[in-house]
Motif scaffolding. Structure first.
Motif, PDB file in Angstrom:
ATOM      1  N   ARG A   1       0.852  -1.193   0.000  1.00  0.00           N
ATOM      2  CA  ARG A   1       0.000   0.000   0.000  1.00  0.00           C
ATOM      3  C   ARG A   1       0.883   1.237   0.000  1.00  0.00           C
ATOM      4  NH1 ARG A   1      -5.076  -0.458   4.055  1.00  0.00           N
ATOM      5  NH2 ARG A   1      -5.900  -2.450   3.343  1.00  0.00           N
TER       6      ARG A   1
ATOM      7  N   LYS B   1      -4.503   4.637   7.170  1.00  0.00           N
ATOM      8  CA  LYS B   1      -4.675   4.512   8.619  1.00  0.00           C
ATOM      9  C   LYS B   1      -4.384   3.084   9.040  1.00  0.00           C
ATOM     10  CE  LYS B   1      -8.856   6.495   9.283  1.00  0.00           C
ATOM     11  NZ  LYS B   1     -10.019   6.967  10.072  1.00  0.00           N
TER      12      LYS B   1
ATOM     13  N   PHE C   1      -4.389   0.505  12.654  1.00  0.00           N
ATOM     14  CA  PHE C   1      -4.701   0.370  14.075  1.00  0.00           C
ATOM     15  C   PHE C   1      -3.962  -0.819  14.661  1.00  0.00           C
ATOM     16  CE2 PHE C   1      -6.908  -1.117  17.785  1.00  0.00           C
ATOM     17  CZ  PHE C   1      -7.202   0.053  18.458  1.00  0.00           C
TER      18      PHE C   1
ATOM     19  N   ASP D   1      -5.053 -14.141  20.277  1.00  0.00           N
ATOM     20  CA  ASP D   1      -4.599 -13.268  19.196  1.00  0.00           C
ATOM     21  C   ASP D   1      -3.500 -12.387  19.786  1.00  0.00           C
ATOM     22  OD1 ASP D   1      -7.389 -14.045  18.521  1.00  0.00           O
ATOM     23  OD2 ASP D   1      -7.004 -12.839  16.737  1.00  0.00           O
TER      24      ASP D   1
ATOM     25  N   GLN E   1      -4.832 -10.811  23.245  1.00  0.00           N
ATOM     26  CA  GLN E   1      -6.212 -10.999  23.672  1.00  0.00           C
ATOM     27  C   GLN E   1      -6.533 -12.492  23.713  1.00  0.00           C
ATOM     28  OE1 GLN E   1      -9.350  -8.750  21.628  1.00  0.00           O
ATOM     29  NE2 GLN E   1     -10.753 -10.472  21.873  1.00  0.00           N
TER      30      GLN E   1
ATOM     31  N   THR F   1      -9.830 -15.029  23.981  1.00  0.00           N
ATOM     32  CA  THR F   1     -11.277 -15.025  23.789  1.00  0.00           C
ATOM     33  C   THR F   1     -11.815 -16.359  24.311  1.00  0.00           C
ATOM     34  OG1 THR F   1     -10.938 -13.681  21.824  1.00  0.00           O
ATOM     35  CG2 THR F   1     -13.102 -14.737  22.046  1.00  0.00           C
TER      36      THR F   1
ATOM     37  N   GLY G   1     -15.231 -17.988  25.438  1.00  0.00           N
ATOM     38  CA  GLY G   1     -16.683 -17.864  25.543  1.00  0.00           C
ATOM     39  C   GLY G   1     -17.085 -16.399  25.468  1.00  0.00           C
TER      40      GLY G   1
ATOM     41  N   LEU H   1     -13.617 -11.736  27.239  1.00  0.00           N
ATOM     42  CA  LEU H   1     -12.418 -11.337  26.504  1.00  0.00           C
ATOM     43  C   LEU H   1     -11.412 -10.819  27.530  1.00  0.00           C
ATOM     44  CD1 LEU H   1     -14.011  -9.198  23.615  1.00  0.00           C
ATOM     45  CD2 LEU H   1     -13.714 -11.674  23.700  1.00  0.00           C
TER      46      LEU H   1
ATOM     47  N   TYR I   1     -25.555 -12.075  26.733  1.00  0.00           N
ATOM     48  CA  TYR I   1     -26.379 -12.103  25.534  1.00  0.00           C
ATOM     49  C   TYR I   1     -27.818 -12.386  25.923  1.00  0.00           C
ATOM     50  CZ  TYR I   1     -21.914 -12.222  23.204  1.00  0.00           C
ATOM     51  OH  TYR I   1     -20.652 -11.908  22.776  1.00  0.00           O
TER      52      TYR I   1
ATOM     53  N   TYR J   1     -20.064  -2.845  16.564  1.00  0.00           N
ATOM     54  CA  TYR J   1     -19.483  -4.025  17.181  1.00  0.00           C
ATOM     55  C   TYR J   1     -20.536  -5.126  17.251  1.00  0.00           C
ATOM     56  CZ  TYR J   1     -17.286  -6.843  20.808  1.00  0.00           C
ATOM     57  OH  TYR J   1     -16.734  -7.867  21.514  1.00  0.00           O
TER      58      TYR J   1
ATOM     59  N   TRP K   1     -13.731 -12.811  13.549  1.00  0.00           N
ATOM     60  CA  TRP K   1     -13.092 -11.509  13.585  1.00  0.00           C
ATOM     61  C   TRP K   1     -13.983 -10.501  12.869  1.00  0.00           C
ATOM     62  CZ3 TRP K   1     -10.558 -16.045  12.855  1.00  0.00           C
ATOM     63  CH2 TRP K   1      -9.485 -16.318  13.703  1.00  0.00           C
TER      64      TRP K   1
ATOM     65  N   VAL L   1     -12.432   2.876  12.013  1.00  0.00           N
ATOM     66  CA  VAL L   1     -11.193   2.915  12.792  1.00  0.00           C
ATOM     67  C   VAL L   1     -10.134   1.952  12.260  1.00  0.00           C
ATOM     68  CG1 VAL L   1     -12.043   3.860  14.949  1.00  0.00           C
ATOM     69  CG2 VAL L   1     -12.363   1.441  14.492  1.00  0.00           C
ATOM     70  N   LYS L   2     -10.434   1.267  11.153  1.00  0.00           N
ATOM     71  CA  LYS L   2      -9.497   0.320  10.514  1.00  0.00           C
ATOM     72  C   LYS L   2      -9.051  -0.745  11.502  1.00  0.00           C
ATOM     73  CE  LYS L   2      -9.429   2.989   6.913  1.00  0.00           C
ATOM     74  NZ  LYS L   2     -10.421   2.626   5.913  1.00  0.00           N
ATOM     75  N   ARG L   3      -9.964  -1.194  12.309  1.00  0.00           N
ATOM     76  CA  ARG L   3      -9.587  -2.125  13.377  1.00  0.00           C
ATOM     77  C   ARG L   3     -10.160  -3.511  13.131  1.00  0.00           C
ATOM     78  NH1 ARG L   3     -10.548  -1.096  19.898  1.00  0.00           N
ATOM     79  NH2 ARG L   3      -9.630  -3.062  20.571  1.00  0.00           N
TER      80      ARG L   3
ATOM     81  N   LYS M   1     -11.034  -6.880  15.066  1.00  0.00           N
ATOM     82  CA  LYS M   1     -11.261  -7.299  16.444  1.00  0.00           C
ATOM     83  C   LYS M   1     -11.636  -8.763  16.484  1.00  0.00           C
ATOM     84  CE  LYS M   1     -13.224  -3.752  19.381  1.00  0.00           C
ATOM     85  NZ  LYS M   1     -14.409  -3.182  19.958  1.00  0.00           N
ATOM     86  N   ARG M   2     -10.970  -9.535  17.319  1.00  0.00           N
ATOM     87  CA  ARG M   2     -11.438 -10.886  17.591  1.00  0.00           C
ATOM     88  C   ARG M   2     -12.660 -10.749  18.488  1.00  0.00           C
ATOM     89  NH1 ARG M   2      -8.894 -16.013  18.146  1.00  0.00           N
ATOM     90  NH2 ARG M   2     -10.512 -17.541  18.579  1.00  0.00           N
ATOM     91  N   ILE M   3     -13.767 -11.414  18.139  1.00  0.00           N
ATOM     92  CA  ILE M   3     -14.974 -11.278  18.945  1.00  0.00           C
ATOM     93  C   ILE M   3     -15.435 -12.624  19.475  1.00  0.00           C
ATOM     94  CG2 ILE M   3     -15.753  -9.162  17.804  1.00  0.00           C
ATOM     95  CD1 ILE M   3     -17.632 -10.951  16.142  1.00  0.00           C
ATOM     96  N   SER M   4     -16.262 -12.552  20.490  1.00  0.00           N
ATOM     97  CA  SER M   4     -16.806 -13.768  21.089  1.00  0.00           C
ATOM     98  C   SER M   4     -17.831 -14.381  20.150  1.00  0.00           C
ATOM     99  CB  SER M   4     -17.469 -13.425  22.412  1.00  0.00           C
ATOM    100  OG  SER M   4     -18.278 -14.504  22.833  1.00  0.00           O
TER     101      SER M   4
ATOM    102  N   THR N   1      -7.121 -13.051   8.498  1.00  0.00           N
ATOM    103  CA  THR N   1      -7.473 -11.823   9.224  1.00  0.00           C
ATOM    104  C   THR N   1      -6.912 -10.607   8.488  1.00  0.00           C
ATOM    105  OG1 THR N   1      -5.554 -12.167  10.646  1.00  0.00           O
ATOM    106  CG2 THR N   1      -7.670 -12.900  11.499  1.00  0.00           C
TER     107      THR N   1
ATOM    108  N   GLU O   1      -8.895  -6.536   6.058  1.00  0.00           N
ATOM    109  CA  GLU O   1      -8.590  -5.111   5.947  1.00  0.00           C
ATOM    110  C   GLU O   1      -8.536  -4.626   4.509  1.00  0.00           C
ATOM    111  OE1 GLU O   1      -5.371  -3.648   8.504  1.00  0.00           O
ATOM    112  OE2 GLU O   1      -5.280  -5.664   9.314  1.00  0.00           O
TER     113      GLU O   1
END
Lengths: 401, 279
Positions: free
Chosen positions: A107, A112, A114, A215, A257, A259, A261, A264, A291, B8, B125, B131-133, B135-138, B272, B276
């Protein structure tokens, strides 16, 4: 943005305009978002008012070809503000070319990036400068950063290398701006440790991967610290101002991180060397989501985090020994209604900050949001003392097209 | 306090919306050969589910667009639009998917990558474009509604044969075909259902209808599969899925468009890092 880069940008837009108009694989979208801010306390300066009206706009042009392997994205952003000429500003959030070749990706341009995992403070995220006037309290909005980025994704993880040839100065509110420091920052007095100033070439490297529930990433950055040291000075007119100084730094950082269940677990931190000194900072915490909370279709999420900085109150970052707690409710309805309440408490000074936010979609193309920021019990020695009298409510309505 | 709450949760979704539609094709016959006898309903039910899965092997990778039409009790509608990329996973753990929102406009570009599993939790994910992020999520949320629709997350994600136990109930006419009627019971955690009754036709082993029973064991929703089309002379896909909620009287239609198979996608397109990329 300098005059040369401004005219270069205009030239690019003009050159691309006919291509965009003819292309099949063209996407063009935008947002216009009027804003009203109401300040609930009397200001520390007579130049600061209790109300502010403002409007921002963002446009994204996207052109893809070569079966999507090549892309061009341009995202200019601009804001007009009734009171603060500094808040009337524009930025190239993105203006970049992208090329994907199997496991490799390149690129080039304003982009941007993060880094990190936590919610309250983003310690390891150092590539882009903060757009402080856009987002004065949370500080999550970033300025576009010119870069060359090379990425490769292998079975054992993702590697990124960054070459950052030009530094973007942090923007600060003007004398009429609010919330703002009691003493305005004079960007005419900006100084750098490097003799190359904003042309110092910075570099960074990152490795990230995931293994099962985990992760993680490790990163290294060397170059101009995005976070300036502000020192009292006299402006050309002889007024008391703050002068920004940008030091060179080396930073090694990690973020991880787990994860498990609905839980987090997050942790990130860095080691830095700057002006012959070394210091460390870390932040981490947990996030849990109920949830279908209370028999409804909605979810309730709880975030608890803590941030620590080895510099203590000498830290420029206001979060040197602070706890964060946030509750988030999402209705999971058609309008994506959500509410957020968050608090930050400084364990050392007792200073407190509160944020509330509610938002929902209206029809298909509008989104309403209301936010409130309140500060309490802030002692004079706390770095955020200056904005302690800037409690405010903010209302926005975004129109997407 | 940095929270990206709305997107989210709003964009959380599950694997393979299209696993719903991944069923099968085959020669015209009354019933698959070698199916266990009705005297062993558990074995017969499982064999029917396995046959349905087996007939859809070999599609490799696919792309498709989906329109989601939400209708409330008073008949007002709103739309979502998503793009899908899928790659077949032959190890029984489920197909990888990457979905991107085009509509509603406020979450445009939000993307979700899912690696489903039968025994362990799914890996997911979320990409937040503002925010160009990444995230690993539950993936623990199974029973919650997906972007305000009548589809729950598990209606998309939990489609692998191994996620249920089975019981064949009966064979009966369904439209102009005959269907096996099979009861399946979720074996994964956090399901909002006690059981589901599925109608699978005996000609092509395609899902025709599913009844969902909630935790109180009352019939809460019915899903019907319509307008099946044959792609590449081998793979059947429904053009429309209609979910009706009997309790709230709300409904959601999924309309599938422009299916394309063997488009040249590889596992690199489901990393992952690929989240992006511009799409």
């Amino acid at each position: 943005m300098s005059k040369t880069s401004r005219s270069a940008f205009a030239a690019v837009i003009v050159a691309l305009a006919p291509t965009f108009a003819q292309a099949d694989d063209l996407g063009l979208r935008g947002t216009i978002e009027p804003e009203l801010r109401l300040f609930t306390q009397s200001a520390s300066s007579t130049r600061q008012k209790d109300t502010d009206i403002s409007v921002s706009g963002e446009l994204t042009g996207k052109y893809m070809w070569d079966n999507g392997d090549q892309s061009l994205i341009v995202t200019p952003f601009a804001r007009l503000d009734q009171r603060d000429s500094r808040r009337t500003h524009w930025d190239l959030r993105e203006a970049r070319y992208g090329l994907v070749m199997g496991k490799w990706e390149v690129r080039l341009g304003f982009d941007k990036v993060f880094w990190g995992v936590t919610e309250a403070v983003h310690l390891v995220d150092v590539i882009n400068q903060t757009d402080l006037i856009e987002d004065p309290v949370k500080q999550e909005t970033r300025l576009g950063q010119p870069m060359l980025r090379v990425r490769t994704t292998q079975d054992f993880g993702t590697f990124d290398a960054f070459l950052l040839p030009y530094f973007r100065e942090r923007d600060f509110p003007g004398a009429n701006g609010r919330p703002a420091y009691d003493i305005p920052v004079d960007m005419e007095l900006t100084r750098y440790e490097s003799s190359r100033k904003e042309r110092h070439v910075d570099g960074a490297f990152r490795y990230s991967h995931h293994l099962g529930d985990i992760d993680f990433g490790i990163s290294y950055f060397q170059g101009t610290n995005r976070d300036p040291i502000l020192t009292p000075a006299l402006s050309a007119q002889g007024d008391l101002v703050l002068a920004p100084f940008y030091a060179q730094m080396k930073q090694a950082s990690f973020d991880v991180q787990a994860t498990k269940g609905a839980w987090l677990y997050k942790l990130e931190g860095y080691w830095r060397r700057e002006l012959g000194r070394e210091y460390e900072a870390a932040t981490g915490g947990v996030e849990y989501t109920f949830y279908g909370a209370l028999g409804t279709e909605g979810d309730v999420g709880i975030v608890a985090e803590y941030a620590l900085d080895s510099r203590g109150l000498m830290a420029r970052d206001p979060y040197e020994n602070d706890g964060f707690l946030a509750l988030r409710w999402t209705a999971n309805d058609e309008a994506s209604t959500s509410f957020l309440g968050g608090a930050v408490v400084d364990a050392e000074t007792g200073a407190m900050g509160f944020r509330f936010k509610g938002e929902r979609r209206l029809g298909d193309d509008y989104r309403l949001s209301a936010e409130a920021y309140f500060f309490g019990n802030i002692p004079r020695r706390d770095p955020i003392y200056s904005i302690a009298d800037d409690n405010y409510l903010q209302f926005r309505i975004a129109r997407f097209f | 306090m940095g929270m990206t709450g709305r997107t989210y949760r709003a964009a959380l979704c599950a694997a393979a919306i299209f696993t719903l539609s991944i069923i099968s094709s085959g020669p015209l016959r009354a019933e698959a050969p070698g199916l266990p006898a009705p005297s062993d309903p558990a074995a017969r039910g499982l064999a029917i589910a396995e046959e349905s899965g087996k007939r859809d092997r070999g599609w490799g990778d696919a792309k498709a667009d989906m329109k989601m039409v939400l209708t409330n009790a008073s008949g007002e509608t709103s739309e979502r639009a998503l793009r899908f990329m899928m790659i077949e996973n032959t190890d029984g753990d489920g197909n990888w998917s990457l979905m991107t929102f085009d509509k509603p406009a406020d979450i445009e570009g939000t993307a979700l990558l899912t690696y489903p599993h039968v025994k362990e939790a799914d890996e997911q994910w979320l990409y937040l474009p503002t925010v160009k992020r990444v995230k690993r999520i539950s993936s623990a949320n199974k029973s919650g509604p997906f972007v305000g629709s009548e589809f729950a997350f598990e209606d998309f994600s939990a489609q692998q044969v191994g996620k249920f136990t089975y019981k064949w109930l009966r064979d009966e006419p369904c439209g102009d075909r005959t269907c096996h009627v099979v009861e399946r019971t979720p074996q994964y955690e956090n399901s909002g259902y006690t059981r589901q009754i599925v109608w699978i036709d005996t000609t092509d082993y395609l899902f025709r209808k599913t009844d969902f029973y909630d935790r109180k064991d009352s019939l809460i929703k019915t899903l019907t599969y319509q307008d099946y089309k044959l792609y590449d002379n081998k793979f059947w896909r429904p053009g429309e899925l209609a979910m009706a909620n009997h309790e709230t009287k709300k409904s959601t239609r999924l309309v599938w468009q422009s299916y394309a198979f063997h488009t040249g996608l590889t596992k690199d397109d489901f990393s992952t890092a690929s989240l992006e990329r511009a799409r």
